[in-house]
Write a protein that holds these residues in place. Sequence first.
Motif, PDB file in Angstrom:
ATOM      1  N   PHE A 189      54.181 -54.353 -15.928  1.00 62.23           N
ATOM      2  CA  PHE A 189      55.232 -54.052 -14.948  1.00 62.23           C
ATOM      3  C   PHE A 189      55.362 -52.548 -14.733  1.00 62.23           C
ATOM      4  CE2 PHE A 189      59.611 -53.130 -13.738  1.00 62.23           C
ATOM      5  CZ  PHE A 189      59.841 -54.045 -12.703  1.00 62.23           C
ATOM      6  N   LEU A 190      55.212 -51.784 -15.815  1.00 64.02           N
ATOM      7  CA  LEU A 190      55.345 -50.330 -15.744  1.00 64.02           C
ATOM      8  C   LEU A 190      54.067 -49.634 -15.272  1.00 64.02           C
ATOM      9  CD1 LEU A 190      57.295 -49.814 -19.072  1.00 64.02           C
ATOM     10  CD2 LEU A 190      58.239 -49.711 -16.762  1.00 64.02           C
ATOM     11  N   GLY A 191      52.973 -50.398 -15.159  1.00 64.94           N
ATOM     12  CA  GLY A 191      51.727 -49.816 -14.679  1.00 64.94           C
ATOM     13  C   GLY A 191      50.637 -49.703 -15.716  1.00 64.94           C
ATOM     14  N   PHE A 192      50.951 -49.967 -16.990  1.00 65.07           N
ATOM     15  CA  PHE A 192      49.939 -49.886 -18.043  1.00 65.07           C
ATOM     16  C   PHE A 192      48.881 -50.975 -17.860  1.00 65.07           C
ATOM     17  CE2 PHE A 192      53.535 -47.826 -20.111  1.00 65.07           C
ATOM     18  CZ  PHE A 192      52.946 -46.784 -20.819  1.00 65.07           C
ATOM     19  N   SER A 193      47.643 -50.648 -18.179  1.00 63.65           N
ATOM     20  CA  SER A 193      46.597 -51.650 -18.345  1.00 63.65           C
ATOM     21  C   SER A 193      46.614 -52.074 -19.811  1.00 63.65           C
ATOM     22  CB  SER A 193      45.228 -51.076 -17.986  1.00 63.65           C
ATOM     23  OG  SER A 193      45.193 -50.720 -16.623  1.00 63.65           O
ATOM     24  N   VAL A 194      46.604 -53.374 -20.066  1.00 62.25           N
ATOM     25  CA  VAL A 194      46.802 -53.898 -21.414  1.00 62.25           C
ATOM     26  C   VAL A 194      45.462 -54.250 -22.052  1.00 62.25           C
ATOM     27  CG1 VAL A 194      47.845 -55.741 -22.771  1.00 62.25           C
ATOM     28  CG2 VAL A 194      49.104 -54.737 -20.863  1.00 62.25           C
ATOM     29  N   LEU A 195      45.214 -53.697 -23.232  1.00 63.47           N
ATOM     30  CA  LEU A 195      44.028 -54.013 -24.005  1.00 63.47           C
ATOM     31  C   LEU A 195      44.267 -55.276 -24.837  1.00 63.47           C
ATOM     32  CD1 LEU A 195      43.145 -50.426 -25.298  1.00 63.47           C
ATOM     33  CD2 LEU A 195      42.163 -51.609 -23.330  1.00 63.47           C
ATOM     34  N   GLN A 196      43.183 -55.861 -25.317  1.00 63.90           N
ATOM     35  CA  GLN A 196      43.284 -57.048 -26.157  1.00 63.90           C
ATOM     36  C   GLN A 196      44.136 -56.737 -27.389  1.00 63.90           C
ATOM     37  OE1 GLN A 196      41.953 -59.864 -25.141  1.00 63.90           O
ATOM     38  NE2 GLN A 196      42.481 -61.122 -26.898  1.00 63.90           N
ATOM     39  N   PRO A 197      45.132 -57.579 -27.702  1.00 65.89           N
ATOM     40  CA  PRO A 197      45.979 -57.292 -28.858  1.00 65.89           C
ATOM     41  C   PRO A 197      45.228 -57.462 -30.174  1.00 65.89           C
ATOM     42  CG  PRO A 197      46.491 -59.456 -27.979  1.00 65.89           C
ATOM     43  CD  PRO A 197      45.537 -58.826 -27.010  1.00 65.89           C
ATOM     44  N   GLU A 198      45.678 -56.715 -31.180  1.00 65.52           N
ATOM     45  CA  GLU A 198      45.191 -56.872 -32.548  1.00 65.52           C
ATOM     46  C   GLU A 198      46.219 -57.732 -33.277  1.00 65.52           C
ATOM     47  OE1 GLU A 198      42.353 -56.054 -35.652  1.00 65.52           O
ATOM     48  OE2 GLU A 198      42.310 -55.687 -33.481  1.00 65.52           O
ATOM     49  N   ILE A 199      45.826 -58.920 -33.704  1.00 66.77           N
ATOM     50  CA  ILE A 199      46.779 -59.864 -34.293  1.00 66.77           C
ATOM     51  C   ILE A 199      46.327 -60.246 -35.693  1.00 66.77           C
ATOM     52  CG2 ILE A 199      47.966 -62.068 -34.012  1.00 66.77           C
ATOM     53  CD1 ILE A 199      47.184 -61.931 -31.004  1.00 66.77           C
ATOM     54  N   ILE A 200      47.201 -60.046 -36.657  1.00 68.22           N
ATOM     55  CA  ILE A 200      46.952 -60.452 -38.039  1.00 68.22           C
ATOM     56  C   ILE A 200      47.876 -61.620 -38.350  1.00 68.22           C
ATOM     57  CG2 ILE A 200      46.861 -59.729 -40.443  1.00 68.22           C
ATOM     58  CD1 ILE A 200      44.977 -58.156 -38.568  1.00 68.22           C
ATOM     59  N   TYR A 201      47.299 -62.790 -38.536  1.00 69.37           N
ATOM     60  CA  TYR A 201      48.087 -63.995 -38.760  1.00 69.37           C
ATOM     61  C   TYR A 201      48.415 -64.182 -40.247  1.00 69.37           C
ATOM     62  CZ  TYR A 201      46.745 -65.377 -34.005  1.00 69.37           C
ATOM     63  OH  TYR A 201      46.556 -65.422 -32.632  1.00 69.37           O
ATOM     64  N   SER A 202      49.541 -64.856 -40.483  1.00 68.80           N
ATOM     65  CA  SER A 202      49.921 -65.288 -41.834  1.00 68.80           C
ATOM     66  C   SER A 202      49.814 -64.139 -42.843  1.00 68.80           C
ATOM     67  CB  SER A 202      49.012 -66.461 -42.257  1.00 68.80           C
ATOM     68  OG  SER A 202      49.554 -67.153 -43.339  1.00 68.80           O
ATOM     69  N   VAL A 203      50.437 -63.023 -42.501  1.00 62.83           N
ATOM     70  CA  VAL A 203      50.204 -61.788 -43.233  1.00 62.83           C
ATOM     71  C   VAL A 203      50.613 -61.869 -44.708  1.00 62.83           C
ATOM     72  CG1 VAL A 203      52.421 -60.747 -42.564  1.00 62.83           C
ATOM     73  CG2 VAL A 203      50.483 -59.275 -43.110  1.00 62.83           C
ATOM     74  N   GLU A 204      51.650 -62.617 -45.017  1.00 59.11           N
ATOM     75  CA  GLU A 204      52.137 -62.672 -46.403  1.00 59.11           C
ATOM     76  C   GLU A 204      51.191 -63.452 -47.318  1.00 59.11           C
ATOM     77  OE1 GLU A 204      56.136 -63.963 -46.674  1.00 59.11           O
ATOM     78  OE2 GLU A 204      56.948 -62.258 -45.552  1.00 59.11           O
ATOM     79  N   ARG A 205      50.288 -64.229 -46.737  1.00 60.69           N
ATOM     80  CA  ARG A 205      49.369 -65.028 -47.538  1.00 60.69           C
ATOM     81  C   ARG A 205      48.013 -64.358 -47.736  1.00 60.69           C
ATOM     82  NH1 ARG A 205      52.210 -68.289 -44.076  1.00 60.69           N
ATOM     83  NH2 ARG A 205      53.446 -69.970 -45.017  1.00 60.69           N
ATOM     84  N   LEU A 206      47.856 -63.163 -47.227  1.00 61.46           N
ATOM     85  CA  LEU A 206      46.576 -62.470 -47.340  1.00 61.46           C
ATOM     86  C   LEU A 206      46.340 -61.970 -48.766  1.00 61.46           C
ATOM     87  CD1 LEU A 206      46.714 -60.271 -44.099  1.00 61.46           C
ATOM     88  CD2 LEU A 206      45.381 -62.367 -44.425  1.00 61.46           C
TER      89      LEU A 206
END
Length: 217
Positions: free
Chosen positions: A174-191
């Motif tokens: 909405f503000l004009g930024f181009s969005v890169l692929q997110p970095e997602i770490i799942y289930s972080v407490e179980r790592l």
Amino acid sequence: MKILIILAHPEEKSFNAALFNTAIKSLEEAGHEVKTTDLYQENYQPVSGKGNFTQLENPNYFKQQNEELFAVQQSTLMPDIVSEQEKIEWCEIMIWQFPLYWFSVPAILKGWIDKVFTMGKFYDNGKIFDNGFSAGKKAMLSLTTGGPQKNYVEDKYGDINSILFPIHRGILEFLGFSVLQPEIIYSVERLTDEERKTLLDRWSKRLMNIEQEIMRN
């Protein structure tokens, strides 16, 4: 490149903090300029309202967007807001580092969004999306979840891209930024410790090659 990283996590020893510190180190080693905002460490006050301004155009009836337009014209935004706006204007890439809370950003980060992205400065009538004030800049979400990746499907939590859509589309694009692929770490407490190290190494490698990634987008 000029890169701004916003951290929204209250614990200095958290994996979010480790991702934040890894990002700073990796980007600086790659020759990039880095600025940061650590919202909890800076005791950022997230409540948006009359206190955003040193002077009100209409003290009898508060309308935030009207006051934002007046403040941009008259330089009456509070200094803590102006300093964050200057960082955003300075950067070429903005990264938000946060844990996913209730399928969204933590309240402290939402408050930062509400206060900093003022009308007349970052959006206006007709100055949105491809024509937005931040067109040409990139943005990326780096986040952790409590639940495992297998739960982010339509018949459970919902697809992660659908969950992030209000942030990606409703704020950043909405503000004009181009969005890169997110970095997602799942289930972080179980790592495990080994898994955490592997994920930090992966994050570091991605950021060390961020310029190539931007060229592909």
